[in-house]
Design a protein around this motif. Structure first.
Motif, PDB file in Angstrom:
ATOM      1  N   LEU A   1      17.616 -17.739  41.011  1.00 12.97           N
ATOM      2  CA  LEU A   1      17.285 -19.001  41.684  1.00 12.97           C
ATOM      3  C   LEU A   1      18.343 -20.054  41.381  1.00 12.97           C
ATOM      4  O   LEU A   1      18.815 -20.758  42.282  1.00 12.97           O
ATOM      5  CB  LEU A   1      15.911 -19.494  41.201  1.00 12.97           C
ATOM      6  CG  LEU A   1      15.526 -20.935  41.572  1.00 12.97           C
ATOM      7  CD1 LEU A   1      15.302 -21.072  43.072  1.00 12.97           C
ATOM      8  CD2 LEU A   1      14.272 -21.380  40.805  1.00 12.97           C
ATOM      9  N   HIS A   2      18.717 -20.151  40.111  1.00 15.37           N
ATOM     10  CA  HIS A   2      19.728 -21.118  39.681  1.00 15.37           C
ATOM     11  C   HIS A   2      21.023 -20.898  40.468  1.00 15.37           C
ATOM     12  O   HIS A   2      21.637 -21.851  40.967  1.00 15.37           O
ATOM     13  CB  HIS A   2      19.943 -20.929  38.173  1.00 15.37           C
ATOM     14  CG  HIS A   2      20.824 -21.955  37.540  1.00 15.37           C
ATOM     15  ND1 HIS A   2      22.065 -21.650  37.036  1.00 15.37           N
ATOM     16  CD2 HIS A   2      20.638 -23.276  37.322  1.00 15.37           C
ATOM     17  CE1 HIS A   2      22.611 -22.762  36.541  1.00 15.37           C
ATOM     18  NE2 HIS A   2      21.763 -23.755  36.696  1.00 15.37           N
ATOM     19  N   THR A   3      21.399 -19.639  40.615  1.00 14.40           N
ATOM     20  CA  THR A   3      22.608 -19.310  41.374  1.00 14.40           C
ATOM     21  C   THR A   3      22.452 -19.686  42.849  1.00 14.40           C
ATOM     22  O   THR A   3      23.326 -20.328  43.431  1.00 14.40           O
ATOM     23  CB  THR A   3      22.911 -17.794  41.260  1.00 14.40           C
ATOM     24  OG1 THR A   3      23.033 -17.463  39.882  1.00 14.40           O
ATOM     25  CG2 THR A   3      24.188 -17.417  41.988  1.00 14.40           C
ATOM     26  N   ALA A   4      21.323 -19.311  43.436  1.00 15.11           N
ATOM     27  CA  ALA A   4      21.096 -19.605  44.860  1.00 15.11           C
ATOM     28  C   ALA A   4      21.085 -21.106  45.113  1.00 15.11           C
ATOM     29  O   ALA A   4      21.643 -21.590  46.106  1.00 15.11           O
ATOM     30  CB  ALA A   4      19.780 -18.984  45.331  1.00 15.11           C
ATOM     31  N   LEU A   5      20.470 -21.855  44.207  1.00 14.06           N
ATOM     32  CA  LEU A   5      20.414 -23.311  44.370  1.00 14.06           C
ATOM     33  C   LEU A   5      21.814 -23.902  44.333  1.00 14.06           C
ATOM     34  O   LEU A   5      22.164 -24.755  45.147  1.00 14.06           O
ATOM     35  CB  LEU A   5      19.537 -23.937  43.270  1.00 14.06           C
ATOM     36  CG  LEU A   5      18.025 -23.694  43.404  1.00 14.06           C
ATOM     37  CD1 LEU A   5      17.295 -24.077  42.118  1.00 14.06           C
ATOM     38  CD2 LEU A   5      17.452 -24.472  44.589  1.00 14.06           C
ATOM     39  N   GLN A   6      22.618 -23.431  43.383  1.00 13.48           N
ATOM     40  CA  GLN A   6      23.987 -23.951  43.293  1.00 13.48           C
ATOM     41  C   GLN A   6      24.835 -23.533  44.492  1.00 13.48           C
ATOM     42  O   GLN A   6      25.635 -24.300  44.998  1.00 13.48           O
ATOM     43  CB  GLN A   6      24.632 -23.482  41.993  1.00 13.48           C
ATOM     44  CG  GLN A   6      24.074 -24.219  40.785  1.00 13.48           C
ATOM     45  CD  GLN A   6      24.675 -23.747  39.485  1.00 13.48           C
ATOM     46  OE1 GLN A   6      24.988 -22.560  39.333  1.00 13.48           O
ATOM     47  NE2 GLN A   6      24.846 -24.652  38.550  1.00 13.48           N
ATOM     48  N   GLU A   7      24.634 -22.297  44.922  1.00 12.23           N
ATOM     49  CA  GLU A   7      25.439 -21.787  46.048  1.00 12.23           C
ATOM     50  C   GLU A   7      25.079 -22.454  47.375  1.00 12.23           C
ATOM     51  O   GLU A   7      25.951 -22.732  48.193  1.00 12.23           O
ATOM     52  CB  GLU A   7      25.181 -20.277  46.234  1.00 12.23           C
ATOM     53  CG  GLU A   7      25.923 -19.376  45.288  1.00 12.23           C
ATOM     54  CD  GLU A   7      25.601 -17.906  45.579  1.00 12.23           C
ATOM     55  OE1 GLU A   7      26.252 -17.058  44.968  1.00 12.23           O
ATOM     56  OE2 GLU A   7      24.710 -17.599  46.406  1.00 12.23           O
ATOM     57  N   SER A   8      23.793 -22.653  47.608  1.00 12.21           N
ATOM     58  CA  SER A   8      23.356 -22.980  48.974  1.00 12.21           C
ATOM     59  C   SER A   8      22.559 -24.266  49.136  1.00 12.21           C
ATOM     60  O   SER A   8      22.309 -24.675  50.267  1.00 12.21           O
ATOM     61  CB  SER A   8      22.510 -21.833  49.532  1.00 12.21           C
ATOM     62  OG  SER A   8      23.180 -20.612  49.428  1.00 12.21           O
TER      63      SER A   8
END
Ligand SMILES: *Cc1c(COP(=O)(O)O)cnc(C)c1O
Length: 392
Positions: free
Chosen positions: A254-261
């Motif tokens: 989730l942390h990655t997805a939030l930062q990415e998108s």
């Protein structure tokens, strides 16, 4: 086109959706303890970034459950047995919330909307005038089964005007992150979302936030709850912990997805991407392949197209899967065999979308649909290219 195994699997469902490389890597990271400082930092940052997606100053909580768990949490934390609640039932997911309300002993009223249509503010007004003591109105932002987008802002206004005490509870499972939704600004009291739709993650976690009004109702709620006790969850979150074991892998993803998108201006770009894919799909399907759009108020998360009667027994979705390794959704319940649904969520590249319009054309042609010809498929590709590069 060549032999099936040559094609990678492509997901065009309204959830689950294709994951990014970054998210898949995050899911493969070695385990760390959920009470470690390293994890607490990831959790805190994720909770903060979620507030931006929700467009709220309220804390957002992460639940270890699929979306239906968050739907249940919304209900059991704010209401008490015997409370009157109105459910806008415009498809399968509206029906699910209404059934949940009954399971928990609410006095349930259903505002049934014909499938494929959005609720009309006038009808809602008339309903609320008859039942001014309603404690909560439940509604889907996008009713995924019919691909309808509900007019949330108008609904919120009607509720404030005619049922002052009532909460506005919104299931934005396929909508949040793919359509503009502003929790605070629009006056949404409870907003729930799941991971496997617009958030571009596997199924397994969900998100929820409550307005001040909803938190106040929560203090009076006598509905039994334990696992989904949000006040207790929030208390743990203040220490940068989840109340029970954290779903560490999911939250790192989730942390990655939030930062990415979704961080900062990326939220608007991600929403715009869904809108572009939705528009490209609908224009190609209607203008080139001569199909009809099913819903009267289409969403930008998912499009539903009517399967022409002449080819309804030809199994379009199976052809796409068997020949092209491409998954689209079918219709559910009364719409089984009558519509197909195409998701505009997750990591769908321009190449994926171009592959999709060709595969759809070839599958329609195989079904004997006259508007799908080699020529129209070429046109569909050209139109898609043009629409994907246009700014609006
Ligand atoms: C997917 C979805 C849900 C929740 O589904 P789960 O399988 O419980 O995650 C709820 N509402 C809508 C509108 C959905 O699209």
């Amino acid at each position: 086109m060549a032999h099936p195994p040559e094609y990678p699997y492509r997901l065009f469902a309204p959830g689950p959706v294709p994951l990014s490389e970054g998210v898949r890597q995050a899911l493969a990271e070695p385990m760390i303890h959920h009470r470690s400082e390293a994890f607490k930092k990831i959790l805190r940052e994720s909770l903060n970034l979620l507030q931006h997606v929700f467009q709220t100053r309220q804390p957002v909580m992460i639940l270890n459950s699929v979306g239906s768990g968050a739907m249940e949490a919304a209900l059991v934390n704010t209401l008490s047995p015997g409370d009157e609640a109105l459910f806008i039932v415009a498809g399968k997911f509206g029906e699910r919330w209404w059934k949940m309300g009954q399971a928990f002993g609410l006095k349930c009223f259903a505002l049934e909307v014909p499938w494929g249509e959005a609720v009309s503010p006038e009808t809602l007004t008339a309903t609320l005038k008859k039942r001014p003591t309603i404690k909560a109105v439940f509604c889907q932002a996008c009713e995924t089964s019919t691909a309808v987008a509900q007019p949330l802002r108008e609904i919120a206004k009607v509720i404030r005007q005619h049922a002052h005490e009532s909460l506005f509870v919104v299931d934005a499972m396929t909508a949040l992150g793919a359509m503009p939704i502003e929790m605070d600004e629009w006056g949404i009291d409870v907003l729930v979302a799941g991971s496997q739709k617009a958030f571009m993650l596997p199924a397994g976690i969900s998100f929820i936030a409550l307005s001040d009004r909803a938190w106040k109702m929560a203090t009076k709620s006598t509905m039994p709850k334990y696992y989904f006790d949000l006040a207790a969850e929030l208390e743990s979150n203040t220490k940068n912990e989840t109340r029970f074991s954290s779903s560490v892998s999911h939250i790192r993803a989730l942390h990655t997805a939030l930062q990415e998108s979704f961080a900062g201006p990326k939220l608007a770009r991600t929403i715009a991407r869904s809108q572009v894919l939705a528009r490209a799909t609908r224009e190609v399907c209607t203008q080139v392949y001569q199909l009809q759009i099913y819903p009267k108020a289409p969403s930008s998360s998912v499009s539903a197209l009517l399967i022409p009667e002449a080819i309804q027994d030809k199994n379009l979705t199976k052809i796409l899967l068997n020949k092209f390794n491409l998954f689209i959704g079918g219709g559910q319940d009364q719409l089984k065999g009558k519509i197909f649904r195409v998701g505009h969520l997750g990591h769908i590249s321009d190449e994926d979308q171009l592959f999709f319009v060709q595969a759809l054309g070839l599958a329609l042609k195989e079904c004997g649909w006259a508007a799908a010809t080699d020529h129209s498929i070429t046109q569909a590709v050209a139109l898609t290219r043009q629409l994907l590069t246009s700014k609006e």
